[in-house]
Write an enzyme that holds these catalytic residues in place. Sequence first.
Site, PDB file in Angstrom:
ATOM      1  CG  HIS A   1      39.566  46.209  39.164  1.00 36.09           C
ATOM      2  ND1 HIS A   1      38.262  46.644  39.108  1.00 36.09           N
ATOM      3  CD2 HIS A   1      39.986  46.444  40.416  1.00 36.09           C
ATOM      4  CE1 HIS A   1      37.922  47.119  40.298  1.00 36.09           C
ATOM      5  NE2 HIS A   1      38.948  47.016  41.110  1.00 36.09           N
ATOM      6  N   GLY A   2      41.744  45.669  35.085  1.00 35.10           N
ATOM      7  CA  GLY A   2      42.864  45.137  34.317  1.00 35.10           C
ATOM      8  C   GLY A   2      42.446  44.615  32.969  1.00 35.10           C
TER       9      GLY A   2
END
Lengths: 476, 319
Positions: free
Chosen positions: A322-323
């Site tokens: 996701h990041g």
Amino acid sequence: MLFNSFHFFVFFVIVTTLYFILPHSKRWLLLLASSCYFYMAFVPIYILILGFTIIVDYFAGILIEKSQGRRRKLFLIFSLVANIGVLAVFKYYNFINTNLSFLLQGFGLTNPLPYLAILLPIGLSFHTFQAMSYTIEVYRGNQKAERHFGIYSLYVMFYPQLVAGPIERPQNLLHQFREKHQPDFENFSEGLKLMIWGLFKKLVIADRLAIYVNSVYNNVAEHNGMTLLLATMFFSVQIYCDFSGYSDIAIGAARVMGFRLMINFNRPYFSKNIAEFWRRWHISLSTWFKDYLYISIGGNKVTIHRWYFNLLVVFLVSGLWHGANWTFIIWGCINGLYLVFALVTQGLRNKLNQLTRVKEIPKINASIQVLATYILVCFAWIFFRANNIQDAFTIIKKIFLLKGEIYSESSSMMFYSFAGILFLLLVEFKKEYFNSLFTLSNNNHWLVPKLYYCFLILMILLIGVFDGGQFIYFQF
Amino acid sequence: MIKKAQSDKKKNWKHFLLNGVVFLVLIILFDFILGQLLQYYYFKIKSGTQYRTTYAIEKTKADIIIFGSSRAMDHYNPFVFENRYNLSYYNAGRDGENSVLYHYAVLKGILKRYTPKIVILDMMPNEFANTSESYDKLAALSPYYNTHPEMRPILDLRSRTEKIKMLSGTYPFNSTIMNIISGNFGLDDKKYIKGYYAIASSYMITKPLETDDKSKVYQLDSIKVNVLKWFINDCKRANIKLYIVCSPIYTKFIGTDYSIVAAEKIAADNNISFFDFSQESPFLESPKLFYNSLHLNDSGARIFSNMLIDKIFLKENTQ
């Protein structure tokens, strides 16, 4: 190009019209050209990165199919390294570098590696994962290598799902580019309905809630526990409507042209446990991790401790996907821990259920389970949304103190927010528990669905937020 | 077999076209009806922010008009201005509208109807910063798009597709339904005096924040800079006395804000008086004159209004 822009509306009408006007043999070319245009409307130069992965995986697919034994595996590894390498450079390099600097500082050393001033290409994690699923499936023998370079490029670049999924599998999508789609009333109608509902979720609910969530989460120090709790609950709805809204528009836009994309959300907030939540939330990513990571490292066909470890690894990687931020990693770990905790305490919970006899009242039992799952998911969302770990811990501390009056910038803003949530809840509750009952969207009377979708469009015009900007998941 | 397939295809298309046309007609019809209803009730609002904007554009004949954000709304005391000038006053400042784009659109609406004698434009530090927010906030004037064509060129700056979106009857009234309801039923109980909002409470902090943010270089939005020039030209052409003012802020700046410097230069080039109170004493020493770091309370507004008029008189007497 954003789905919630006028630009996209014009683009969609032109592409769809041309798609059905052109002879079947030329359609792939139209879709590929329009997908390139769609992607280049963000940052044109990044199409080169996409081009790189497409070329690598196209040839890797053919070579994997032609080879046997070690060579076959070698080509797969080459393809995976190339894909993960692109991700590593553009998404994780600066994160790793910053953490390395911090670590070296502790030993009084300086990090010689430079910081790269690069922007994350939009939707990089999505199309990289989709490309990886192709070579893995070819390697596993579940998919024939695609010889048509244009069709393969389209598999990675198909504009409806290019920047935020659903992350498709080659078995489901590739063959559809060869099928001759006729204009079909049902496809048109169902596709457009999904698109309107997706737009409603994005503009009326997600972007409205985002105003409150952003103002609170960007000034954590100035807000009290009650406000932060409300903002967290708002965020849980915001991210659901933002992402599932995007998926609905993507699936709908593809459906209008006759393509069937996999569903990505299945009313996840009605899940009775975390495992079920992950079967209903971002389904295309959850199944990707299950098919290509979880099972590859042994899944649950290992010792119990190894099983727990496998679950934690999958969710840690999911967080990282996701990041490049510790907040996402912690968010992933929390979800992994929830699952491990659920397995560890399974026996204890069964005994507790027998003692309290709560299972004898199934509706209450189910309600408690849904509520408990929602609370756990919300707790994890704090880390997902917080600007940094420090903020996340401040938020948790303040929420547990639960002091103060709820901050409200304006009563009308709050009204629109709650009205949107209530409407969503009604629609989803009805679909979840009373699906066979009356329906407005698919009512047999010719006028009722039309009036219902007119109502949704008018609500978008009346209370939708038109300056809300891009979808949250684009950044991944 | 082929004939049957062809006939089915034709039927399918007919079915689709017929349904599509019915759906479109329904949307256009409902959008038009809802738009008409919203327009009717919007212009019947009797209180609140929207009422003040409509009053400024369509009704006021005041000699002195104040333009600006909530800072303008809270800082210019009407009694002081009316007593010392012996002229009528209206405050067209609006919460959150901290951009010259909004002020110029309202000025256009007012000038179409009559010519005030004095205009005070309250500007903010960062006024010319290159942000999309000020363009988005032009949405507050969308309800006037169809009824006030003179405002359209500014409102069209919001986006390239604004003209097309405004074809809808409902879209111009986006996010106003609650204001329309509360304004028509008198649920908005905020009391304004000729558009001015008096705040009673005081700021609890004893020392102003210090920031060097203002000395940082940022790119000026050329459109906003040009719109200020148009604002000045329109006032000059109509023979209106224009004063551009940066009213007090309870924050100490290290360095000078780029927008203030730019506005001061534009004012000087056009022979317009510019007054910067942002770093002026006694305000920086008196938190009790403020409600928060950006807004004066009523006592502060009285002192500031008198100080401003003193400065204007002094400048005009020495010229």
